[in-house]
Scaffold this motif. Sequence first.
Motif, PDB file in Angstrom:
ATOM      1  N   MET A 498       0.830  -1.205   0.000  1.00 52.74           N
ATOM      2  CA  MET A 498       0.000   0.000   0.000  1.00 52.74           C
ATOM      3  C   MET A 498       0.868   1.260   0.000  1.00 52.74           C
ATOM      4  N   ILE A 499       1.933   1.258   0.797  1.00 55.19           N
ATOM      5  CA  ILE A 499       2.816   2.428   0.857  1.00 55.19           C
ATOM      6  C   ILE A 499       3.446   2.692  -0.500  1.00 55.19           C
ATOM      7  N   GLU A 500       3.902   1.616  -1.156  1.00 56.12           N
ATOM      8  CA  GLU A 500       4.532   1.772  -2.459  1.00 56.12           C
ATOM      9  C   GLU A 500       3.538   2.281  -3.501  1.00 56.12           C
ATOM     10  N   ARG A 501       2.307   1.794  -3.426  1.00 56.97           N
ATOM     11  CA  ARG A 501       1.283   2.253  -4.376  1.00 56.97           C
ATOM     12  C   ARG A 501       0.977   3.741  -4.169  1.00 56.97           C
ATOM     13  N   TRP A 502       0.851   4.143  -2.917  1.00 58.97           N
ATOM     14  CA  TRP A 502       0.565   5.549  -2.651  1.00 58.97           C
ATOM     15  C   TRP A 502       1.744   6.430  -3.055  1.00 58.97           C
ATOM     16  N   TYR A 503       2.949   5.910  -2.915  1.00 55.17           N
ATOM     17  CA  TYR A 503       4.113   6.657  -3.377  1.00 55.17           C
ATOM     18  C   TYR A 503       4.027   6.888  -4.891  1.00 55.17           C
ATOM     19  N   LEU A 504       3.655   5.847  -5.630  1.00 52.68           N
ATOM     20  CA  LEU A 504       3.534   5.998  -7.085  1.00 52.68           C
ATOM     21  C   LEU A 504       2.412   6.969  -7.452  1.00 52.68           C
ATOM     22  N   TYR A 505       1.288   6.910  -6.735  1.00 48.80           N
ATOM     23  CA  TYR A 505       0.195   7.855  -6.994  1.00 48.80           C
ATOM     24  C   TYR A 505       0.633   9.298  -6.708  1.00 48.80           C
ATOM     25  N   GLY A 506       1.580   9.446  -5.783  1.00 43.36           N
ATOM     26  CA  GLY A 506       2.033  10.783  -5.405  1.00 43.36           C
ATOM     27  C   GLY A 506       2.690  11.549  -6.539  1.00 43.36           C
ATOM     28  N   PHE A 507       3.143  10.840  -7.576  1.00 45.80           N
ATOM     29  CA  PHE A 507       3.764  11.537  -8.700  1.00 45.80           C
ATOM     30  C   PHE A 507       2.765  12.414  -9.437  1.00 45.80           C
ATOM     31  N   ALA A 508       1.484  12.047  -9.417  1.00 43.20           N
ATOM     32  CA  ALA A 508       0.463  12.896 -10.041  1.00 43.20           C
ATOM     33  C   ALA A 508       0.362  14.230  -9.311  1.00 43.20           C
ATOM     34  N   LEU A 509       0.388  14.180  -7.979  1.00 48.67           N
ATOM     35  CA  LEU A 509       0.349  15.417  -7.197  1.00 48.67           C
ATOM     36  C   LEU A 509       1.615  16.242  -7.395  1.00 48.67           C
ATOM     37  N   LEU A 510       2.749  15.554  -7.460  1.00 48.27           N
ATOM     38  CA  LEU A 510       4.008  16.257  -7.659  1.00 48.27           C
ATOM     39  C   LEU A 510       4.022  16.975  -9.011  1.00 48.27           C
ATOM     40  N   GLN A 511       3.537  16.303 -10.053  1.00 47.97           N
ATOM     41  CA  GLN A 511       3.507  16.936 -11.367  1.00 47.97           C
ATOM     42  C   GLN A 511       2.559  18.131 -11.380  1.00 47.97           C
ATOM     43  N   ALA A 512       1.434  18.002 -10.703  1.00 47.64           N
ATOM     44  CA  ALA A 512       0.501  19.133 -10.615  1.00 47.64           C
ATOM     45  C   ALA A 512       1.153  20.314  -9.912  1.00 47.64           C
ATOM     46  N   PHE A 513       1.897  20.021  -8.859  1.00 45.70           N
ATOM     47  CA  PHE A 513       2.598  21.098  -8.137  1.00 45.70           C
ATOM     48  C   PHE A 513       3.640  21.756  -9.033  1.00 45.70           C
ATOM     49  N   VAL A 514       4.408  20.943  -9.757  1.00 48.63           N
ATOM     50  CA  VAL A 514       5.454  21.483 -10.638  1.00 48.63           C
ATOM     51  C   VAL A 514       4.852  22.395 -11.700  1.00 48.63           C
ATOM     52  N   LEU A 515       3.674  22.029 -12.212  1.00 52.59           N
ATOM     53  CA  LEU A 515       3.031  22.824 -13.257  1.00 52.59           C
ATOM     54  C   LEU A 515       2.408  24.105 -12.705  1.00 52.59           C
ATOM     55  N   LEU A 516       1.791  24.012 -11.527  1.00 51.08           N
ATOM     56  CA  LEU A 516       1.023  25.135 -11.005  1.00 51.08           C
ATOM     57  C   LEU A 516       1.848  26.097 -10.163  1.00 51.08           C
ATOM     58  N   PHE A 517       2.900  25.609  -9.531  1.00 46.09           N
ATOM     59  CA  PHE A 517       3.666  26.447  -8.603  1.00 46.09           C
ATOM     60  C   PHE A 517       4.208  27.712  -9.271  1.00 46.09           C
ATOM     61  N   PRO A 518       4.855  27.619 -10.431  1.00 49.25           N
ATOM     62  CA  PRO A 518       5.385  28.856 -11.048  1.00 49.25           C
ATOM     63  C   PRO A 518       4.285  29.869 -11.371  1.00 49.25           C
ATOM     64  N   ILE A 519       3.114  29.384 -11.746  1.00 47.23           N
ATOM     65  CA  ILE A 519       2.018  30.290 -12.091  1.00 47.23           C
ATOM     66  C   ILE A 519       1.507  31.010 -10.851  1.00 47.23           C
ATOM     67  N   VAL A 520       1.356  30.259  -9.780  1.00 46.58           N
ATOM     68  CA  VAL A 520       0.778  30.813  -8.557  1.00 46.58           C
ATOM     69  C   VAL A 520       1.701  31.830  -7.908  1.00 46.58           C
TER      70      VAL A 520
END
Length: 564
Positions: A498-520
């Motif tokens: 479960m921990i490993e799966r949630w870690y992999l899902y976390g890349f979606a959040l990380l990519q969203a942050f990378v895209l939105l952070f400079p704009i914000v």
Amino acid sequence: MSEHSASPTSLSKRTTFSDTKPRPDIPSAVEQDTSDKAGDKGANSKWLSWKTVREWWSDITPFERDTLIASTCLKLLLFPSYRSTDFEVHRNWLAITHSLPISRWYYDTTSEWTLDYPPFFAYFEKIMSIPAYFIDPKIVDLNNLNYDSWSVIAYQRTTVIITELVLTIVLQRFIRGAVDPTTQRLVSASLFLHPGFIIVDHIHFQYNGFMFGILLWSILMARNGNKLASGLLFAVLLNFKHIYMYLAPAYFVYLLRAFCLSPSGELLPTRFVALANTVILVFLISFGPFLLMGQLPQLLSRLFPFTRGLNHAYWAPNFWALVTAADRVLLQTVKQFGIQSFHVNASGVVSTSRGLVGDTVFAVIPNVKPIHTFIITIAFQTVYLIKLWRTPTYKSFVTALTLCGYTSYMFGWHVHEKAILLVLVPLSLVAVENNAYFRTFTLASVAGVFSLFPLLFTPAETFIKIIYSLLWAFFVLNPLSKRVYEFPKSLPFVILDMIERWYLYGFALLQAFVLLFPIVVSRLIDKSEEGFALEFLPLMLTSVYCAVGLVWAFVRLSVLYLQS
């Protein structure tokens, strides 16, 4: 981290290196691994030659042909995409090798992008410079710096596609010699279509597909029992790009133990001399002209510049990225709570917080020197090499080879993020050994590919790198998982899963942050010290988050290998 017990159903789906399922047209995996012949005359030990190329094309299946055509079309469409400074580096090398005599190749400083690859790659550039001159003489004009006309773009990108055919042919030979061709076809397709090659070679610009084709060709010869050819090909590879020297210890131990020694441990002089002479001959052909001209010290000074810092500008996601991040956290803790017991190095306060090129100086943690990274790397590799010496099988060799590259990536000095391919490519060959290996492969692949995303920072390539990587993961990881998946048999492994799966899902959040952070934050920050450092927060988070997965995958693979 230990392998789970498997049901009969899961075992029936498993594809292992020790599988001895008979096939009338090829030797079994065990026979391939234990062959004593230096030059196996079987169909699967053939050297790549023009005859082999013709056979490859006549033997190619519709699926393989369609895959090759579709991928080539995609690469052609990528011609106008972003090009890094590596593109000008290689154009300048074309100019150096074409315009200057060989005696000046490793002395020229017309451009800041001086020739710093081994001689075989210089000869390779020399050969490519000949048609380049007839296409557009300005391509090989030594003083025509930063030339970026369509002629040079089309020519250099085309050379990457053509030379990558070495990788294509070798991966097909892996399929033809596999115990389970269906599974090997998926593995070969995953390598041929790997996002790392698309990002690094066909957009950023390098020739990794060509050189990893030589590496896989060498591994293929080892699988088929032609160990002398395997050693020869690896020696050739070392003289194309010296980064592969990190894999050399595994080759040395494997060839010495499995080729030069008898099963009882006695030295076989004929084989030892044959292997030694083969390797020496390759290096003499490569370095001989420069040795005769007395230029060996100059050449070596170009190949091994030791003036760079511990971390690259963007921290490669390895062990040192976590150490550097820990130093940043400790520094902030000391500042916030006024802890006097820690000595703060003033020069280290701003050294590692901006993502800039330069020496890495820690603020709280003691500084790391090149000798420290060397000792740690050798220590870890020695553990794996002892295991390889005791079990010199093909599977053991490929895994130890992967771990030698992995160790250099984890603990090396000034590691570039592109070096993750040195891990991901050989790791793919053991991915379907069982579920534990595949899960390790998945974690390393997702984190490793994502760590390459910062190489393409222009908006036009953002969509390409994300969508292509997702498609690759869906069409590769999903079907391979179905062949080896085993449900965890105990509560600790369920939690770990479960921990490993949630870690992999976390890349979606990380990519969203990378895209939105400079704009914000673009309207909120200024060019003050704090604002300037804040601009690099997405890079730091990417490095640290990917490092967590890659370090964990390294630990997993180490334990799996040592316990097997």
